[in-house]
Design an enzyme around this catalytic site. Structure first.
Site: not given
Ligand code: NGO
Length: 536
Positions: A348
């Site tokens: 992300e």
């Molecule tokens: C995503 C995000 C995390 C969040 C999570 C919550 C990934 C790999 N990046 O998973 O920052 O905490 O969802 O479910």
């Protein structure tokens, strides 16, 4: 043999077993009023029928009768130690408080429980053979890991009271038979996000204990994120003094000193759990940016962040300070981590351009390689031609994960809609924590998928294993964490360990129900999911 050490229970017929045991038990730990001693409660006296093992072993052969461990029991290890003594010591330490037995660990003689070296290629690196006969219990393996997994299976063959830490009544009867077992996947993991909410070393050690009981062998620590930096770095002390000072919701946060981290890593290693430290970059870095002004492009530190948005931050790619920072941090983390993996996040990075992301990851790959470690990253690392020496952790985008595999990377499976332990079971349970974005994951859904078939066109040989993450935006207490992690983690442990052949969800749910008293005995506050026929 020394009858104080253990006694064969010859009859398969339950009433006879009970009678035989009530007499035998008088010689050991039970209070007995005379030759007409009352039979102990049936549940405590019949050997476990071996229908409750979790994860399900590759093969089991149960024979009639049982073997009762007695007060004079000992654990023997081969004269050439090979790590067996450490495993034997842990097994003895698990059983002494509940049984009250001394359980000495002896070398070079024949004990009641024997750790023996097996030259048996079929067992692989981590496999074992456990056999129980009238003379005692043999745990055979070619590695300390194998002995350890065998000892965990042995604990599951004993009555659940054996797992308690206070004195319990035996008898400690185990059914006769043989188990041969080895894992399907090498990586069987639990990830804990200690960045969004901080969890102390003692709290984390407890999860190591329970995870190891179910043959998990990786603890991935998500150590840094926008809301907190949780690992001491000597070269950049503000990361923890400032960046570790809060958490989601504005609580006090916390961090691990180098010594606490080293102790946690060693504690896990003694249980054959490898710690995988994650430093999430270049996004998810607000805590670092807030701690060190020089890391921001404009030289101004943003305020600490205690909310729960994602995609709000990026390191300033191209700044010389950023490269120094990455080198220092990865160098120190590598130096304090004996395991072979460095997880660099990479997920992300919405505030980082494609070109910057690729340039940054190229630099990070070189830094990780220079330290002799294997790079692990979330599947987004496929955006940067990661090559074939990395492990890409799949969570959301099957295409990216498959692209990483096509490039030769190995893939670790944490599909959010099956394996994210922070997702709620349903609308209302458990009452106070859990997210919704990847959908509800009840106990059946968490288990009812095949790791070999998640990614189209990706061969099972590219799959390194399964890992279940507990993200903690909504999880502030161990009670909430327990109820989200358990019982679903047992299903992920089984998906990672047990053979695909013979898997049946309904049979699994019955077996899971039989783990209820064991989770209770270990003090685990699991969610009593309604689709599981819990044994109490
Ligand atoms: C995503 C995000 C995390 C969040 C999570 C919550 C990934 C790999 N990046 O998973 O920052 O905490 O969802 O479910």
């Amino acid at each position: 043999m020394d009858t104080e050490a253990g006694v064969a229970v010859s009859s398969p017929a339950r009433p006879l077993v009970v009678r035989a045991l009530s007499v035998l038990a008088c010689g050991w730990a039970m209070a007995c009023g005379g030759s007409e001693a009352p039979a102990p409660p049936a549940a405590a006296s019949s050997p476990e029928p071996w229908t409750g093992l979790m994860p399900r072993p590759a093969s089991t052969v149960r024979r009639d009768g049982g073997f009762a461990l007695g007060a004079g029991a000992s654990i023997s290890v081969p004269a050439a130690d090979d790590g067996a003594a450490g495993v034997a010591a842990l097994l003895a330490a698990s059983l002494r408080p509940s049984t009250g037995f001394a359980l000495p660990v002896i070398s070079g003689a024949t004990g009641t429980i024997r750790l023996e070296r097996a030259e048996d290629a079929e067992l692989g690196d981590e496999g074992y053979e456990l056999s129980v006969d009238a003379a005692g219990i043999a745990l055979r393996a070619a590695s300390p890991e194998g002995w350890f997994h065998a000892s965990q299976t042995l604990l599951q063959l004993l009555p659940s009271a054996a797992l308690r830490t206070s004195p319990q009544q035996g008898p400690w009867v185990i059914g006769l038979g043989t188990i041969r077992d080895r894992p399907r996947f090498a990586w069987r993991g639990l990830m804990i996000d200690v960045a969004r909410h901080f969890f102390t070393p003692a709290e984390v050690r407890r999860y190591v204990d329970v995870a190891a009981r179910y043959k998990l062998n990786r603890l991935h620590l998500h150590l840094t994120d926008d809301q907190g930096w949780r690992l001491q770095i000597d070269a950049w002390p503000a990361l923890t003094t400032k960046g570790g000072s809060t958490e989601v919701g504005g609580g006090p946060g916390g961090y691990y000193t180098k010594q606490e981290y080293a102790e946690l890593v060693a504690y896990a290693a003694a249980r054959f759990v490898t710690v995988v430290p994650e430093i999430d970059m270049p996004g998810h870095t607000r805590a670092a940016l807030a701690s060190v002004p020089e890391l921001s492009c404009d030289g101004v530190a943003p305020p600490l962040y205690t909310g729960t948005q994602v995609g709000i931050s990026s390191l300033c790619i191209g700044l010389p300070t950023t490269a120094t920072f990455v080198r220092d941090v990865l160098g120190e983390v590598a130096a304090m981590t004996p395991g072979p993996y460095l997880h660099v996040g990479g997920d992300e990075a919405k505030k980082t351009s494609e070109a910057d992301y690729a340039a940054f990851m190229t630099m990070v790959r070189a830094e990780v390689a220079a330290r002799g470690k294997t790079l692990v990253g979330w599947e987004e690392i496929a955006r940067s031609t990661p090559g074939n020496s990395v492990i890409a952790q799949h969570w959301l985008d099957e295409g990216l994960a498959a692209a990483a595999a096509a490039g030769g990377a190995r893939v670790l499976l944490s599909p959010a809609s099956r394996a994210y332990l922070d997702m709620r079971y349903d609308l209302t349970s458990p009452p106070s924590a859990g997210g919704l974005w990847a959908g509800f994951i009840d106990v059946r859904r968490a288990y009812d998928w095949d790791p070999g078939a998640v990614l189209d066109g990706v061969d099972e040989r590219s799959i390194v294993g399964v890992e279940a993450p507990i993200w903690t935006e909504t999880v502030a207490t161990v009670e909430d964490m327990d109820s989200l992690v358990f019982p679903r983690l047992l299903g992920h442990a089984e998906l990672a360990w047990s053979p695909r052949d013979g898997r049946d969800v309904d049979e699994y749910l019955v077996r899971l129900g039989r783990q209820g008293p064991r989770l209770d005995a270990m003090g685990v506050g699991y969610f009593a999911a309604p689709e599981v026929p819990w044994e109490r």
